[in-house]
Design an enzyme around this catalytic site. Structure first.
Site, mmCIF file in Angstrom:
data_model
loop_
_atom_site.group_PDB
_atom_site.id
_atom_site.type_symbol
_atom_site.label_atom_id
_atom_site.label_comp_id
_atom_site.label_asym_id
_atom_site.label_seq_id
_atom_site.Cartn_x
_atom_site.Cartn_y
_atom_site.Cartn_z
ATOM 1 N N ASP A 70 -2.028 -1.613 9.690
ATOM 2 C CA ASP A 70 -2.202 -1.655 8.233
ATOM 3 C C ASP A 70 -2.686 -3.007 7.714
ATOM 4 O OD1 ASP A 70 -1.268 0.972 8.014
ATOM 5 O OD2 ASP A 70 0.807 0.331 7.718
ATOM 6 N N GLY A 125 7.686 1.664 4.470
ATOM 7 C CA GLY A 125 6.487 2.504 4.394
ATOM 8 C C GLY A 125 5.488 1.986 3.382
ATOM 9 N N LYS A 155 0.852 -1.207 0.000
ATOM 10 C CA LYS A 155 0.000 0.000 0.000
ATOM 11 C C LYS A 155 0.878 1.244 0.000
ATOM 12 C CE LYS A 155 0.867 1.625 4.262
ATOM 13 N NZ LYS A 155 1.698 2.814 4.426
HETATM 14 O O1 C5P Z 1 0.215 -0.993 14.184
HETATM 15 P P1 C5P Z 1 1.649 -1.143 13.867
HETATM 16 O O2 C5P Z 1 2.284 -2.262 14.651
HETATM 17 O O3 C5P Z 1 1.944 -1.243 12.414
HETATM 18 O O4 C5P Z 1 2.345 0.185 14.360
HETATM 19 C C1 C5P Z 1 3.744 0.308 14.539
HETATM 20 C C2 C5P Z 1 4.020 1.539 15.347
HETATM 21 O O5 C5P Z 1 3.729 2.725 14.577
HETATM 22 C C3 C5P Z 1 3.195 1.686 16.598
HETATM 23 O O6 C5P Z 1 3.781 0.984 17.671
HETATM 24 C C4 C5P Z 1 3.220 3.186 16.821
HETATM 25 O O7 C5P Z 1 4.448 3.588 17.389
HETATM 26 C C5 C5P Z 1 3.186 3.728 15.408
HETATM 27 N N1 C5P Z 1 1.806 4.030 14.970
HETATM 28 C C6 C5P Z 1 1.173 5.132 15.507
HETATM 29 N N2 C5P Z 1 -0.115 5.425 15.121
HETATM 30 C C7 C5P Z 1 -0.753 4.673 14.208
HETATM 31 C C8 C5P Z 1 -0.113 3.557 13.635
HETATM 32 C C9 C5P Z 1 1.168 3.260 14.040
HETATM 33 O O8 C5P Z 1 1.732 5.853 16.334
HETATM 34 N N3 C5P Z 1 -1.985 4.993 13.856
#
Ligand code: C5P
Length: 305
Positions: free
Chosen positions: A143, A105, A16
């Site tokens: 995601d 990303g 994505k």
């Molecule tokens: O959800 P995911 O494990 O992919 O997120 C990785 C990190 O990215 C989270 O631990 C957080 O630090 C940051 N994040 C965030 N806000 C979001 C998504 C991700 O701060 N909406």
């Protein structure tokens, strides 16, 4: 032999990009409130699930270097979570064929988690409904839910609350991969620091104009409305991104942006031919590891065999 072949499940999952990524305040749970336009592109990882005793994982493919093949891998965690949810043993041999760069990303790890969920759901005959799979996806990462949704969607909450965006025409982009990766939490932390110290740019605001252009399939109208609140933070941690963005601009992109938390950059183009020309020019300029023309708005993770 034929029995093994007939029970091999293969799932293809797209990467994505975020056409518009508005980052709100840090929430008490450590996540940021988002308002983002997710867009699935035709750069795919392929996840294969075969019957086995116990859980094992093999990774290969052009972007697999440095990817752990153990319980820290999101695909492994997805299989384990589904098995625990269904109350069965996690018995599967998973293979991840990686073409989506890591820590880029592009939600490559999330793609693999979504692929493992779908593949094991089919292999084990668990038959969870899409809503139940989406709940498990949300537990695995912000995601992962979109990887199961695909196409183009407006995301809210952590990114897991999705609303479909109707798109009449595909959009054409060039994805430019960098040499290293960036840690998503570090990029969010840098944005928080910039905001706390009054150094951050003004938030990009509403995605309404971007959504209208996407619905019309009009890249020229979309051009001024790409936006990413994480971009200045990604650039602060990886200053070479300024050169990458400038190279795309100089070589004729309609617009360019850092994808998600970076360091991949994506460039909007007017047609698929324009995208191929720009990708060739960027590759020849030597300013990036790889530049690839992609189509945006493609279908979600799907079982292909
Ligand atoms: O959800 P995911 O494990 O992919 O997120 C990785 C990190 O990215 C989270 O631990 C957080 O630090 C940051 N994040 C965030 N806000 C979001 C998504 C991700 O701060 N909406």
């Amino acid at each position: 032999m034929s029995e093994t072949l007939s029970t091999t499940i293969t799932v293809r999952v797209p990467a994505k990009i975020n056409i518009h990524l508005g980052v709100g305040p840090l929430r008490p749970d450590g996540f940021h409130e988002l308002r983002t336009v997710f867009h699935a592109i035709d750069l795919f990882d392929v996840i294969t699930a075969r019957p086995a005793e116990g859980l094992s994982l093999t990774v290969h493919g052009p972007e697999s270097a440095g990817l752990p093949a153990d319980a820290t891998n999101l695909a492994w965690r997805a299989a384990a979570l589904l098995a625990a949810h269904a109350g069965i043993e996690a018995a599967v041999d998973l293979t991840v064929d990686k073409s989506i760069p890591i820590a880029a990303g592009l939600a490559g790890g999330s793609a693999d988690a979504a692929g493992a969920l779908l593949a094991c759901n089919r292999l084990w005959g668990v038959n969870l409904r899409p809503g139940e799979l989406a709940d498990l996806a949300t537990q695995l990462g912000s995601d992962v839910t979109f990887a199961l949704h695909g196409r183009t969607a407006l995301g809210a909450g952590r990114g897991e609350q999705l609303q479909d965006v109707e798109q009449t025409q595909p959009l054409h982009w060039v994805v430019v991969a960098a040499d290293g990766g960036l840690s998503t939490p570090e990029v969010y932390r840098e944005l928080d620091r910039q905001r706390a110290e009054g150094r951050a740019l003004a938030p990009i605001g509403s995605p309404a104009a971007a959504l209208a252009a996407i619905r019309r399939g009009d890249p020229t109208a979309l051009r001024p409305h790409l936006g990413n609140d994480l971009e200045p933070a990604a650039i602060a941690l990886a200053p070479y991104l300024c050169n990458t963005l400038a190279a795309g601009h100089d070589l004729g992109a309609l617009a360019g942006i850092v994808s998600g938390s970076g360091p991949t950059c994506v460039f909007l183009t007017s047609t698929s031919e324009h995208a191929v020309r720009l990708a060739d020019a960027l590759q020849a300029s030597g300013s990036c590891r790889f530049a690839r023309a992609v189509c945006g708005g493609v279908a979600a993770a799907e079982v292909t065999s």
